[in-house]
Design a protein around this motif. Sequence first.
Motif, short mmCIF file in Angstrom:
data_model
loop_
_atom_site.label_atom_id
_atom_site.label_comp_id
_atom_site.label_asym_id
_atom_site.label_seq_id
_atom_site.Cartn_x
_atom_site.Cartn_y
_atom_site.Cartn_z
N ALA A 339 0.84 -1.21 0.00
CA ALA A 339 0.00 0.00 0.00
C ALA A 339 0.88 1.25 0.00
CB ALA A 339 -0.92 -0.01 1.22
N TYR A 340 1.95 1.22 0.81
CA TYR A 340 2.84 2.38 0.88
C TYR A 340 3.46 2.65 -0.48
CZ TYR A 340 6.87 5.26 2.08
OH TYR A 340 7.80 6.27 2.11
N MET A 343 0.86 3.98 -3.03
CA MET A 343 0.50 5.37 -2.79
C MET A 343 1.60 6.34 -3.20
SD MET A 343 -1.67 5.44 0.79
CE MET A 343 -0.68 4.39 1.82
N THR A 344 2.86 5.92 -3.01
CA THR A 344 3.96 6.85 -3.29
C THR A 344 4.52 6.71 -4.72
OG1 THR A 344 5.47 5.29 -2.25
CG2 THR A 344 4.71 7.10 -0.88
N LEU A 353 1.35 10.18 -4.27
CA LEU A 353 1.18 11.00 -3.05
C LEU A 353 2.56 11.26 -2.47
CD1 LEU A 353 -1.70 9.13 -1.10
CD2 LEU A 353 -1.94 10.94 -2.80
N ALA A 358 1.09 9.68 2.41
CA ALA A 358 0.93 8.22 2.48
C ALA A 358 0.98 7.74 3.93
CB ALA A 358 2.01 7.54 1.66
N ILE A 361 -2.22 8.42 5.80
CA ILE A 361 -3.28 7.44 5.48
C ILE A 361 -3.04 6.13 6.24
CG2 ILE A 361 -4.28 6.02 3.63
CD1 ILE A 361 -3.87 8.43 1.74
#
Length: 384
Positions: A339-340, A343-344, A353, A358, A361
Amino acid sequence: MKTKISELLNPLYKTNMGQEDNTEVTSYDKVMNIFESFVNMNNMSKDEFLEKVFVSAFKLIPEAEKGSFYELSGDKYIPIFTNGYDFKTLQKLVFNRSDAFIDYECSDVSNIDAYQIYIEKRDDTKFTKEVIETFKELGTYANFISLYAPVQVEGINVGLLSLECFNGTEFSKNSKKILKFYAQIISNFYSQKVFHDRETKMYDDIVTSLVSAIEVKDKYTEGHAQRVREYSCMIAKELGLTKTQMIDISTASLLHDIGKIGVPTEILNKPGKLTEDEYNIIKLHPIHTKTILDKISNFSNISNIAYSHHENYDGTGYPQGLKGDEIPFESQIIQVADAYDAMTSDRAYRKALSINEALEIIEKEMGKQFNAEIAKVAIRLFSK
Ligand SMILES: [Fe+2]
Ligand SMILES: [Fe+2]
Protein backbone atom coordinates in the motif's frame (compact mmCIF):
# COMPACT_ATOMS: atom_id res chain seq x y z
CA MET A 1 25.77 -47.88 5.52
CA LYS A 2 24.64 -50.04 8.49
CA THR A 3 27.08 -52.87 7.76
CA LYS A 4 29.89 -50.38 7.41
CA ILE A 5 29.19 -48.86 10.81
CA SER A 6 29.15 -52.26 12.47
CA GLU A 7 32.40 -53.16 10.71
CA LEU A 8 33.90 -50.02 12.17
CA LEU A 9 32.65 -50.81 15.63
CA ASN A 10 34.23 -54.28 15.78
CA PRO A 11 37.86 -53.19 16.21
CA LEU A 12 36.90 -50.96 19.10
CA TYR A 13 35.31 -53.88 20.89
CA LYS A 14 38.50 -55.87 20.36
CA THR A 15 40.85 -53.20 21.67
CA ASN A 16 38.81 -53.00 24.82
CA MET A 17 38.62 -56.74 25.44
CA GLY A 18 39.56 -57.79 28.93
CA GLN A 19 38.55 -54.47 30.45
CA GLU A 20 35.45 -53.76 32.50
CA ASP A 21 32.10 -55.04 31.23
CA ASN A 22 30.72 -51.61 30.49
CA THR A 23 33.69 -50.62 28.31
CA GLU A 24 32.03 -51.91 25.15
CA VAL A 25 29.00 -49.74 25.83
CA THR A 26 31.25 -46.74 26.39
CA SER A 27 33.08 -47.33 23.11
CA TYR A 28 29.81 -47.89 21.32
CA ASP A 29 28.39 -44.66 22.75
CA LYS A 30 31.52 -42.80 21.79
CA VAL A 31 31.32 -43.97 18.20
CA MET A 32 27.57 -43.38 17.99
CA ASN A 33 28.07 -39.85 19.31
CA ILE A 34 30.55 -39.25 16.53
CA PHE A 35 28.15 -40.53 13.88
CA GLU A 36 25.24 -38.62 15.36
CA SER A 37 27.23 -35.42 15.18
CA PHE A 38 26.94 -35.70 11.40
CA VAL A 39 23.16 -36.05 11.34
CA ASN A 40 22.64 -32.30 10.92
CA MET A 41 25.44 -31.83 8.45
CA ASN A 42 23.11 -30.04 6.01
CA ASN A 43 22.97 -27.08 8.37
CA MET A 44 26.72 -26.87 8.92
CA SER A 45 29.13 -24.56 7.17
CA LYS A 46 31.96 -26.27 5.30
CA ASP A 47 34.48 -25.26 7.99
CA GLU A 48 32.30 -26.56 10.85
CA PHE A 49 31.79 -29.79 8.96
CA LEU A 50 35.49 -30.36 8.18
CA GLU A 51 36.40 -29.56 11.76
CA LYS A 52 34.02 -32.28 12.94
CA VAL A 53 35.37 -34.72 10.36
CA PHE A 54 38.97 -34.20 11.45
CA VAL A 55 38.29 -34.24 15.18
CA SER A 56 36.37 -37.50 14.95
CA ALA A 57 38.66 -39.11 12.35
CA PHE A 58 41.67 -38.51 14.60
CA LYS A 59 39.80 -40.15 17.49
CA LEU A 60 39.09 -43.26 15.43
CA ILE A 61 42.35 -43.57 13.46
CA PRO A 62 45.08 -43.95 16.09
CA GLU A 63 48.00 -43.88 13.61
CA ALA A 64 47.08 -40.42 12.29
CA GLU A 65 49.44 -37.65 13.46
CA LYS A 66 48.65 -34.91 10.95
CA GLY A 67 46.11 -34.49 8.20
CA SER A 68 44.74 -32.15 5.61
CA PHE A 69 41.93 -31.66 3.16
CA TYR A 70 42.41 -30.30 -0.36
CA GLU A 71 39.77 -28.92 -2.67
CA LEU A 72 40.18 -29.29 -6.42
CA SER A 73 39.89 -25.89 -8.09
CA GLY A 74 40.41 -25.96 -11.85
CA ASP A 75 43.39 -28.28 -12.18
CA LYS A 76 44.92 -27.49 -8.80
CA TYR A 77 44.51 -29.13 -5.40
CA ILE A 78 44.36 -26.34 -2.79
CA PRO A 79 44.60 -27.04 0.97
CA ILE A 80 41.53 -25.69 2.77
CA PHE A 81 41.72 -27.45 6.14
CA THR A 82 44.33 -29.09 8.33
CA ASN A 83 44.81 -30.75 11.66
CA GLY A 84 48.42 -30.75 12.83
CA TYR A 85 50.14 -28.73 10.10
CA ASP A 86 50.67 -24.99 10.17
CA PHE A 87 47.94 -23.87 7.77
CA LYS A 88 49.82 -20.85 6.39
CA THR A 89 52.82 -23.02 5.51
CA LEU A 90 50.60 -25.75 4.07
CA GLN A 91 48.95 -23.18 1.78
CA LYS A 92 52.27 -22.86 -0.06
CA LEU A 93 51.80 -26.48 -1.22
CA VAL A 94 49.20 -26.11 -3.98
CA PHE A 95 49.81 -28.95 -6.41
CA ASN A 96 48.68 -29.72 -9.93
CA ARG A 97 46.06 -32.30 -10.60
CA SER A 98 48.53 -34.17 -12.80
CA ASP A 99 51.00 -34.35 -9.89
CA ALA A 100 48.43 -35.70 -7.46
CA PHE A 101 49.20 -39.26 -6.54
CA ILE A 102 45.49 -39.91 -6.69
CA ASP A 103 43.36 -38.93 -9.60
CA TYR A 104 40.92 -41.56 -10.63
CA GLU A 105 37.18 -41.08 -10.95
CA CYS A 106 34.43 -43.53 -10.17
CA SER A 107 30.73 -43.54 -10.82
CA ASP A 108 29.44 -44.03 -7.29
CA VAL A 109 30.36 -42.72 -3.84
CA SER A 110 30.27 -46.31 -2.52
CA ASN A 111 33.23 -47.08 -4.83
CA ILE A 112 35.43 -44.49 -3.16
CA ASP A 113 38.37 -46.16 -1.47
CA ALA A 114 41.30 -45.23 0.76
CA TYR A 115 44.90 -45.89 -0.20
CA GLN A 116 48.18 -46.08 1.66
CA ILE A 117 51.39 -44.70 0.19
CA TYR A 118 54.97 -44.79 1.50
CA ILE A 119 56.77 -41.55 0.88
CA GLU A 120 60.56 -41.51 1.09
CA LYS A 121 62.46 -38.46 2.20
CA ARG A 122 62.19 -36.09 -0.77
CA ASP A 123 64.90 -36.04 -3.37
CA ASP A 124 66.49 -32.57 -3.17
CA THR A 125 67.18 -32.51 -6.91
CA LYS A 126 63.50 -32.87 -7.83
CA PHE A 127 62.18 -29.89 -5.84
CA THR A 128 63.05 -26.23 -5.65
CA LYS A 129 64.78 -24.84 -2.57
CA GLU A 130 61.54 -23.12 -1.50
CA VAL A 131 59.52 -26.32 -1.69
CA ILE A 132 62.15 -28.23 0.31
CA GLU A 133 62.01 -25.42 2.92
CA THR A 134 58.23 -25.80 3.07
CA PHE A 135 58.57 -29.59 3.53
CA LYS A 136 61.00 -28.97 6.37
CA GLU A 137 58.66 -26.47 8.06
CA LEU A 138 55.75 -28.90 7.75
CA GLY A 139 57.78 -31.85 8.98
CA THR A 140 57.26 -33.76 5.73
CA TYR A 141 60.95 -33.70 4.74
CA ALA A 142 61.14 -37.24 6.09
CA ASN A 143 60.00 -40.80 5.49
CA PHE A 144 56.32 -41.10 6.27
CA ILE A 145 53.18 -42.98 5.43
CA SER A 146 50.11 -41.28 4.03
CA LEU A 147 46.57 -42.64 4.00
CA TYR A 148 44.45 -40.80 1.47
CA ALA A 149 41.09 -40.92 -0.26
CA PRO A 150 39.36 -38.90 -2.97
CA VAL A 151 36.21 -36.84 -2.40
CA GLN A 152 33.82 -36.88 -5.32
CA VAL A 153 30.56 -35.43 -6.58
CA GLU A 154 28.74 -37.43 -9.24
CA GLY A 155 31.88 -39.44 -9.93
CA ILE A 156 34.08 -36.37 -10.44
CA ASN A 157 36.96 -35.61 -8.05
CA VAL A 158 36.39 -32.43 -6.03
CA GLY A 159 38.83 -32.97 -3.19
CA LEU A 160 41.39 -35.09 -1.43
CA LEU A 161 41.57 -36.17 2.19
CA SER A 162 44.90 -37.30 3.58
CA LEU A 163 46.30 -38.36 6.96
CA GLU A 164 49.96 -38.86 7.76
CA CYS A 165 51.95 -40.98 10.16
CA PHE A 166 55.66 -40.25 10.72
CA ASN A 167 56.69 -42.90 13.26
CA GLY A 168 56.84 -45.80 10.81
CA THR A 169 53.55 -47.42 11.88
CA GLU A 170 51.41 -48.62 9.00
CA PHE A 171 47.73 -47.66 8.95
CA SER A 172 45.66 -50.70 9.92
CA LYS A 173 43.00 -52.24 7.69
CA ASN A 174 40.34 -50.73 9.93
CA SER A 175 41.87 -47.27 9.77
CA LYS A 176 41.72 -47.58 5.99
CA LYS A 177 38.02 -48.51 6.21
CA ILE A 178 37.36 -45.58 8.53
CA LEU A 179 39.06 -43.10 6.21
CA LYS A 180 37.10 -44.52 3.29
CA PHE A 181 33.94 -43.90 5.32
CA TYR A 182 34.95 -40.28 6.03
CA ALA A 183 35.74 -39.68 2.35
CA GLN A 184 32.23 -40.92 1.56
CA ILE A 185 30.68 -38.62 4.21
CA ILE A 186 32.57 -35.61 2.82
CA SER A 187 31.52 -36.61 -0.70
CA ASN A 188 27.89 -36.67 0.43
CA PHE A 189 28.30 -33.26 2.05
CA TYR A 190 29.70 -31.82 -1.18
CA SER A 191 26.97 -33.48 -3.28
CA GLN A 192 24.24 -32.01 -1.09
CA LYS A 193 25.85 -28.60 -1.34
CA VAL A 194 25.99 -28.83 -5.13
CA PHE A 195 22.33 -29.92 -5.36
CA HIS A 196 21.29 -27.21 -2.90
CA ASP A 197 23.16 -24.49 -4.85
CA ARG A 198 21.67 -25.76 -8.10
CA GLU A 199 18.15 -25.77 -6.64
CA THR A 200 18.57 -22.28 -5.14
CA LYS A 201 19.79 -20.93 -8.47
CA MET A 202 16.89 -22.58 -10.27
CA TYR A 203 14.38 -20.95 -7.91
CA ASP A 204 16.10 -17.57 -8.22
CA ASP A 205 15.89 -17.85 -12.01
CA ILE A 206 12.19 -18.77 -11.86
CA VAL A 207 11.43 -15.85 -9.52
CA THR A 208 13.41 -13.35 -11.61
CA SER A 209 11.79 -14.43 -14.87
CA LEU A 210 8.29 -14.32 -13.34
CA VAL A 211 8.89 -10.79 -12.06
CA SER A 212 10.20 -9.59 -15.42
CA ALA A 213 7.19 -11.18 -17.15
CA ILE A 214 4.75 -9.02 -15.16
CA GLU A 215 6.89 -5.90 -15.63
CA VAL A 216 6.81 -6.33 -19.42
CA LYS A 217 3.05 -6.41 -19.28
CA ASP A 218 2.33 -3.74 -16.69
CA LYS A 219 4.73 -0.86 -17.27
CA TYR A 220 3.40 1.12 -14.31
CA THR A 221 4.53 -1.51 -11.85
CA GLU A 222 8.18 -1.45 -12.95
CA GLY A 223 10.32 -1.68 -9.82
CA HIS A 224 7.18 -2.13 -7.66
CA ALA A 225 7.96 -5.76 -6.78
CA GLN A 226 11.55 -4.96 -5.76
CA ARG A 227 10.46 -1.96 -3.67
CA VAL A 228 7.72 -3.93 -1.93
CA ARG A 229 10.32 -6.59 -1.15
CA GLU A 230 12.71 -3.99 0.24
CA TYR A 231 10.00 -2.37 2.43
CA SER A 232 8.58 -5.72 3.58
CA CYS A 233 12.02 -7.01 4.59
CA MET A 234 12.76 -3.77 6.48
CA ILE A 235 9.53 -4.11 8.49
CA ALA A 236 10.00 -7.86 9.03
CA LYS A 237 13.54 -7.36 10.30
CA GLU A 238 12.40 -4.62 12.68
CA LEU A 239 9.67 -6.94 14.00
CA GLY A 240 12.28 -9.68 14.63
CA LEU A 241 10.86 -12.36 12.33
CA THR A 242 12.75 -15.65 11.99
CA LYS A 243 15.24 -16.36 9.20
CA THR A 244 12.76 -18.72 7.50
CA GLN A 245 9.99 -16.12 7.69
CA MET A 246 12.37 -13.52 6.24
CA ILE A 247 13.20 -15.76 3.28
CA ASP A 248 9.51 -16.47 2.63
CA ILE A 249 8.57 -12.78 2.91
CA SER A 250 11.37 -11.84 0.56
CA THR A 251 10.17 -14.24 -2.16
CA ALA A 252 6.43 -13.75 -1.59
CA SER A 253 6.70 -9.94 -1.70
CA LEU A 254 8.64 -10.12 -4.95
CA LEU A 255 5.96 -12.33 -6.50
CA HIS A 256 2.81 -10.96 -4.86
CA ASP A 257 1.40 -9.36 -8.05
CA ILE A 258 2.55 -12.06 -10.49
CA GLY A 259 -1.14 -12.97 -11.00
CA LYS A 260 -1.58 -9.68 -12.89
CA ILE A 261 -0.29 -11.69 -15.86
CA GLY A 262 -3.84 -13.05 -16.00
CA VAL A 263 -5.40 -9.53 -16.21
CA PRO A 264 -5.87 -8.04 -19.71
CA THR A 265 -3.21 -5.41 -20.57
CA GLU A 266 -5.88 -2.80 -21.52
CA ILE A 267 -7.30 -2.95 -18.00
CA LEU A 268 -3.88 -2.91 -16.29
CA ASN A 269 -2.70 0.11 -18.28
CA LYS A 270 -6.03 1.97 -18.54
CA PRO A 271 -5.33 5.65 -17.88
CA GLY A 272 -8.83 6.63 -16.68
CA LYS A 273 -11.10 5.37 -13.89
CA LEU A 274 -11.90 1.63 -13.95
CA THR A 275 -15.48 0.39 -14.32
CA GLU A 276 -16.79 -1.90 -11.58
CA ASP A 277 -16.42 -4.92 -13.89
CA GLU A 278 -12.83 -3.99 -14.69
CA TYR A 279 -12.03 -3.51 -11.02
CA ASN A 280 -13.52 -6.93 -10.26
CA ILE A 281 -11.22 -8.46 -12.89
CA ILE A 282 -8.17 -6.78 -11.29
CA LYS A 283 -9.28 -8.10 -7.89
CA LEU A 284 -8.82 -11.65 -9.23
CA HIS A 285 -5.02 -11.22 -9.42
CA PRO A 286 -4.23 -12.71 -5.95
CA ILE A 287 -6.10 -15.85 -7.05
CA HIS A 288 -4.02 -15.99 -10.25
CA THR A 289 -0.89 -15.46 -8.14
CA LYS A 290 -1.81 -18.49 -6.03
CA THR A 291 -2.59 -20.62 -9.09
CA ILE A 292 0.83 -19.84 -10.58
CA LEU A 293 2.89 -20.24 -7.38
CA ASP A 294 1.12 -23.47 -6.36
CA LYS A 295 2.70 -25.06 -9.42
CA ILE A 296 6.22 -24.56 -7.99
CA SER A 297 7.21 -27.31 -5.57
CA ASN A 298 8.01 -26.20 -1.99
CA PHE A 299 6.30 -22.85 -2.63
CA SER A 300 3.03 -23.57 -0.77
CA ASN A 301 3.83 -21.21 2.13
CA ILE A 302 5.10 -18.50 -0.21
CA SER A 303 2.00 -18.97 -2.37
CA ASN A 304 -0.31 -18.64 0.63
CA ILE A 305 1.46 -15.49 1.86
CA ALA A 306 1.26 -13.84 -1.57
CA TYR A 307 -2.38 -14.93 -1.96
CA SER A 308 -3.42 -12.86 1.09
CA HIS A 309 -1.65 -9.57 0.28
CA HIS A 310 -4.96 -7.72 -0.32
CA GLU A 311 -6.71 -8.94 2.83
CA ASN A 312 -7.48 -6.07 5.23
CA TYR A 313 -7.01 -6.38 8.99
CA ASP A 314 -10.70 -5.53 9.59
CA GLY A 315 -11.93 -8.14 7.09
CA THR A 316 -12.88 -5.70 4.29
CA GLY A 317 -10.20 -6.94 1.86
CA TYR A 318 -10.18 -9.62 -0.84
CA PRO A 319 -10.23 -12.36 -2.13
CA GLN A 320 -11.32 -14.21 1.05
CA GLY A 321 -12.29 -11.36 3.38
CA LEU A 322 -10.09 -12.75 6.16
CA LYS A 323 -9.56 -10.64 9.28
CA GLY A 324 -6.98 -10.22 12.08
CA ASP A 325 -4.96 -13.33 12.88
CA GLU A 326 -6.70 -15.27 10.11
CA ILE A 327 -4.40 -13.42 7.72
CA PRO A 328 -0.82 -14.78 7.69
CA PHE A 329 1.36 -12.29 9.58
CA GLU A 330 3.81 -12.19 6.65
CA SER A 331 0.93 -11.16 4.33
CA GLN A 332 -0.06 -8.37 6.74
CA ILE A 333 3.49 -6.98 6.47
CA ILE A 334 3.49 -7.18 2.65
CA GLN A 335 0.06 -5.52 2.58
CA VAL A 336 1.36 -2.42 4.42
CA ALA A 337 4.52 -2.28 2.26
CA ASP A 338 2.47 -2.76 -0.92
CA ALA A 339 0.00 0.00 0.00
CA TYR A 340 2.84 2.38 0.88
CA ASP A 341 4.58 1.80 -2.46
CA ALA A 342 1.32 2.05 -4.44
CA MET A 343 0.50 5.37 -2.79
CA THR A 344 3.96 6.85 -3.29
CA SER A 345 4.25 5.83 -7.00
CA ASP A 346 2.66 7.32 -10.11
CA ARG A 347 -0.10 5.13 -11.49
CA ALA A 348 -1.94 5.10 -14.84
CA TYR A 349 -4.88 6.94 -13.24
CA ARG A 350 -3.22 9.29 -10.71
CA LYS A 351 -0.04 11.00 -9.56
CA ALA A 352 2.01 9.79 -6.57
CA LEU A 353 1.18 11.00 -3.05
CA SER A 354 3.95 12.51 -0.94
CA ILE A 355 5.58 10.34 1.75
CA ASN A 356 3.82 12.31 4.49
CA GLU A 357 0.40 11.99 2.83
CA ALA A 358 0.93 8.22 2.48
CA LEU A 359 2.04 7.86 6.10
CA GLU A 360 -0.99 9.86 7.29
CA ILE A 361 -3.28 7.44 5.48
CA ILE A 362 -1.47 4.46 7.02
CA GLU A 363 -1.86 6.05 10.47
CA LYS A 364 -5.55 6.72 9.87
CA GLU A 365 -6.08 3.09 8.80
CA MET A 366 -4.28 1.53 11.81
CA GLY A 367 -6.44 -1.26 13.19
CA LYS A 368 -8.78 -0.94 10.18
CA GLN A 369 -7.07 -1.69 6.87
CA PHE A 370 -3.71 -2.34 8.55
CA ASN A 371 -2.44 -4.27 11.57
CA ALA A 372 -1.63 -1.45 14.05
CA GLU A 373 1.65 -3.01 15.26
CA ILE A 374 2.97 -3.34 11.70
CA ALA A 375 1.66 0.10 10.66
CA LYS A 376 3.48 1.75 13.60
CA VAL A 377 6.78 0.12 12.62
CA ALA A 378 6.25 1.11 8.96
CA ILE A 379 5.53 4.75 9.90
CA ARG A 380 8.62 4.87 12.08
CA LEU A 381 10.84 3.36 9.34
CA PHE A 382 9.44 5.31 6.36
CA SER A 383 9.35 8.70 8.05
CA LYS A 384 13.14 8.54 8.45
FE1 LIG B 1 -1.65 -6.78 -5.59
FE1 LIG C 1 1.34 -4.83 -5.38
